[in-house]
Design an enzyme around this catalytic site. Structure first.
Site, PDB file in Angstrom:
ATOM      1  N   HIS A 138      80.234   0.996 -18.981  1.00  0.00           N
ATOM      2  CA  HIS A 138      81.325   1.796 -19.082  1.00  0.00           C
ATOM      3  C   HIS A 138      81.650   2.706 -17.930  1.00  0.00           C
ATOM      4  CE1 HIS A 138      84.589   3.217 -21.304  1.00  0.00           C
ATOM      5  NE2 HIS A 138      84.478   4.271 -20.967  1.00  0.00           N
TER       6      HIS A 138
ATOM      7  N   TYR B   4      85.056   4.302 -14.537  1.00  0.00           N
ATOM      8  CA  TYR B   4      85.333   5.444 -14.089  1.00  0.00           C
ATOM      9  C   TYR B   4      85.283   5.511 -12.557  1.00  0.00           C
ATOM     10  CZ  TYR B   4      85.903   6.725 -18.769  1.00  0.00           C
ATOM     11  OH  TYR B   4      86.278   6.698 -19.865  1.00  0.00           O
TER      12      TYR B   4
ATOM     13  N   HIS C   2      93.863  -4.195 -23.401  1.00  0.00           N
ATOM     14  CA  HIS C   2      93.395  -2.907 -22.983  1.00  0.00           C
ATOM     15  C   HIS C   2      93.004  -2.485 -21.580  1.00  0.00           C
ATOM     16  CE1 HIS C   2      91.726   1.218 -22.869  1.00  0.00           C
ATOM     17  NE2 HIS C   2      90.506   0.708 -22.436  1.00  0.00           N
ATOM     18  N   PHE C   3      92.071  -3.651 -21.205  1.00  0.00           N
ATOM     19  CA  PHE C   3      91.621  -3.289 -19.629  1.00  0.00           C
ATOM     20  C   PHE C   3      92.584  -3.790 -18.679  1.00  0.00           C
ATOM     21  CE2 PHE C   3      88.407  -6.755 -20.979  1.00  0.00           C
ATOM     22  CZ  PHE C   3      88.853  -7.628 -20.106  1.00  0.00           C
ATOM     23  N   HIS C   4      93.458  -4.774 -19.176  1.00  0.00           N
ATOM     24  CA  HIS C   4      94.387  -4.877 -18.117  1.00  0.00           C
ATOM     25  C   HIS C   4      95.346  -3.809 -17.793  1.00  0.00           C
ATOM     26  CE1 HIS C   4      92.967  -8.968 -18.156  1.00  0.00           C
ATOM     27  NE2 HIS C   4      93.540  -9.186 -17.156  1.00  0.00           N
TER      28      HIS C   4
ATOM     29  N   ARG D 273      88.578 -13.131 -27.684  1.00  0.00           N
ATOM     30  CA  ARG D 273      88.506 -13.247 -26.214  1.00  0.00           C
ATOM     31  C   ARG D 273      87.425 -14.278 -25.674  1.00  0.00           C
ATOM     32  NH1 ARG D 273      85.355  -7.769 -24.437  1.00  0.00           N
ATOM     33  NH2 ARG D 273      85.755  -8.495 -22.469  1.00  0.00           N
ATOM     34  N   ARG D 274      87.434 -14.484 -24.578  1.00  0.00           N
ATOM     35  CA  ARG D 274      86.173 -15.053 -23.984  1.00  0.00           C
ATOM     36  C   ARG D 274      86.066 -16.635 -24.474  1.00  0.00           C
ATOM     37  NH1 ARG D 274      82.160 -10.386 -24.825  1.00  0.00           N
ATOM     38  NH2 ARG D 274      82.284  -9.477 -22.810  1.00  0.00           N
TER      39      ARG D 274
END
Lengths: 54, 585
Positions: free
Chosen positions: B234, B238, B385-387, B448-449
């Site tokens: 995680h 950042y 979300h992470f895209h 996913r995956r």
């Protein structure tokens, strides 16, 4: 960029009210989405419970 | 600020450093091109539009896409950006360029080794594969070359951080009473939490995964390697995000025609990320059995605290843009938005990236909530979300600022700003379609995956619209993103092929309305913040790790037993956590 500047605004004259307006809208949107989430999570589906023993 | 004594472009000021940064950027762009192609092929494969390879090889696509984009593209770019930031703001070159080329070389060799191991998975004649996804914990196992490559890459990034510290130490001995310049402060705080957090993955790779893949140890504990991965996994987001934040703070106000609203607030934000980035990783493991609810609750609280620096950033960055807009003649509550330089791809790309990040903030809150996370865990929602975060807030900011950096590093004008503008807009539109559909698909349970998320005798129940519509959005969105990447690479190549000009603006970054003189001195006390960061990590991780090792041994059930004292420690800690949670509830 400086050629396009029409005026110099110093620290004390600058009142970011436009920022306040935008951030308020953002807070309204996420609050509405937070309430909407209740319907997605609890009313649109069966409860998502883990760990229950049948 | 522009640097008076040493004006000119960055290439004029620091030719040796400019060469390193250029090389790092080119490495990053090569990874972007290959990674984007893998992304397009994945979209087509998942949606059953075009399946070029057997589905069991899909996971090699996925690994290559993820590793090349989130590790190689982003980290090569950010070491370039931070090198620019430190040298520009300290107004001094790096201490020893041979050392600098050394860490670049380690990172490049590491990437090649990991890349070869992954690509080997596509060919039966090559006896290696690494289809372990970007989240490379057990029980999936990769070829040792993959783990070795990653280890070299991470060590290279640590040495890069040390390079920036060396510059700062040298500068500080000559300027003992000066405040740390803001861009350098940002690079240093980011380096500190990167080193703390990547210890987790370093231990996971060096102590467990690499010896296991070499056959030196018979088994590893999946839960322990997962937990060590997320210790890093995680915080690394950042590590990608902080350079984008830095560019929003020190570049966006200047491009908007204004000044950074507050240097002290920016420092507070980076200090908060230093102390809070790592003790949050377990929120990726809310559904992992084997970690007690109490520990997960503590991590949820830490994660929610992380919203604070992001909201501070939203305020400071928007206020700085507004300052620029009003200096350019903008008026009213919303009218000032029209005075911003929307036709400049550098500005438009960064502003749209920030807007997408605001949307990602909401889906991030859903992911962070312990109960609501169950609804979206392991679904396509997470990918959506992470895209928005790494895939847009970071990637689009990096691409947009390339249109500013490339002339500074080459003394050549951007080949076509109009194509650049079309490129950033296309990315925004493509990602809006793809990410929106991924989020909604996740809500109806699309996993996913998964190479073939189609099941016989089962239909997803979409509340509004249809699966066909969602799939169409992903296909169109993914295609637009790939075209946008091609446009970006075209602009880069054509710019580098162009000829040098001497009309470029000087290197520099935004001035501040409220400068470092308004920031409390304690903010620059990096030792204090690092100590607090370490204490928080120990609080969040000591007991869960002790509990895993105590119950299952270092190498999992059936492996070596652990020392007895760990059980006592865990029992006491668990009692404290349970009573604390009881009080809060």
């Amino acid at each position: 960029m400086s050629s396009k500047l029409q005026r110099e605004i110093g620290h004390d004259e600058f009142d970011p009210k436009g920022t306040l307006a935008l951030i308020t809208i953002y807070f309204v949107i996420i609050s509405v989405l937070w309430i909407f989430m209740y319907f997605v999570e609890f009313l649109g589906n069966d409860l998502t419970v883990v760990g229950a023993i049948a | 600020m522009s640097l008076g004594a040493n004006s000119g472009t960055y290439l004029d000021q620091f030719p040796g450093e400019a060469k390193v940064i250029r090389t790092a950027f080119y490495s990053s762009f090569i990874a972007l091109g290959i990674g984007a192609l893998m992304g397009l092929l994945q979209v087509f494969h998942r949606l059953d539009i075009l399946r070029l390879i057997p589905s069991e090889d899909y996971y090699s696509y996925l690994t290559l896409h993820a590793v090349l984009l989130v590790l190689t593209f982003s980290i090569f770019f950010l070491v370039g950006v931070f090198t620019w930031a430190v040298t520009t703001s300290l107004d001094r070159g790096l201490e020893d360029l041979r050392y600098t080329w050394g860490w670049y070389g380690l990172m490049a060799v590491g990437t090649l080794m990991a890349g070869v191991a992954i690509i080997g998975g596509f060919f039966d004649s090559i006896p290696m594969s690494a289809a372990v996804l970007y989240t490379f914990y057990a029980p999936l196992q990769a070829h040792p070359l993959f783990y070795l490559g990653l280890a070299l890459f991470i060590v290279g990034s640590w040495l890069a951080g040390l390079d920036w510290f060396r510059s700062w130490w040298a500068w500080r001995s000559e300027n003992p009473d000066e405040r740390i310049p803001l861009p350098t402060f940002m690079a240093l705080t980011t380096t500190l939490f990167w080193i703390i957090s990547s210890m987790g993955v370093a231990i996971s790779v060096v102590v467990f995964l690499l010896p296991w893949s070499l056959g030196l140890i018979g088994q590893v504990d999946a839960l322990l390697t997962r937990t060590l991965f997320w210790f890093f996994g995680h915080a690394v987001v950042y590590f990608w995000l902080m350079p984008a934040y830095m560019l929003w703070y020190v570049m966006l106000p200047k491009i908007s025609g204004g000044k950074l609203f507050s240097d002290p607030l920016a420092r507070v934000v980076f200090v908060l990320f230093l102390i809070l980035s790592t003790p949050t990783g377990i929120h990726h493991q809310y559904l992992d059995p084997g970690i007690a609810e109490g520990f997960k609750f503590i991590v949820m609280v830490n994660t929610m605290f992380l919203l604070l620096p992001s909201l501070l950033t939203a305020f400071t960055v928007v206020a700085s843009m507004e300052h620029g807009a009003r200096q350019r003649g903008g008026t009213g509550y919303f009218g000032w938005l029209r005075a911003l330089p929307w036709r400049d791809p550098v500005f438009a790309g960064m502003a749209l990236a920030g807007l997408m990040f605001a949307a990602a903030g909401f889906s991030g809150m859903i992911n962070a909530g312990m109960n609501i996370n169950y609804l979206v865990h392991n679904t396509w929602w997470i990918v959506g979300h992470f895209h928005l975060t790494i895939g847009t807030a970071v990637a689009l900011t990096f691409m947009a600022t390339t249109y500013w950096f490339l002339p500074q590093l080459t003394n050549k004008e951007i080949w076509s700003k109009s194509v650049g503008l079309a490129q950033v807009l296309l990315w925004f539109v493509g990602m809006t379609l793809m990410s929106n559909a991924m989020h909604r698909s996740g809500l109806v349970g699309v996993p996913r995956r998964t190479a073939e998320p189609q099941y016989s005798g089962f239909d997803y129940e979409v509340a509004a619209g249809s699966m066909a519509e969602l799939n169409m959005q992903v296909a169109i969105g993914g295609t637009l993103l790939f075209i946008s990447t091609l446009l970006f690479l075209t602009v880069v190549v054509m710019t580098v092929w162009g000829s040098k000009v001497d009309t470029l603006p000087a290197n520099g970054y935004a001035e501040t309305l409220s400068g470092p003189e308004d920031a409390p001195l304690v903010l620059d006390n990096l030792k204090l913040w690092t100590a607090i960061a370490v204490v928080l990590v120990v609080l969040a991780y000591a007991l869960p790790l002790a509990s895993i090792i105590g119950r299952r041994g270092l190498f999992g059930p059936g492996g070596s037993p652990s020392p007895q004292f760990i059980d006592t420690l865990v029992f006491t800690g668990q009692a404290i956590v349970d009573s604390a949670v009881g009080v809060i509830r």
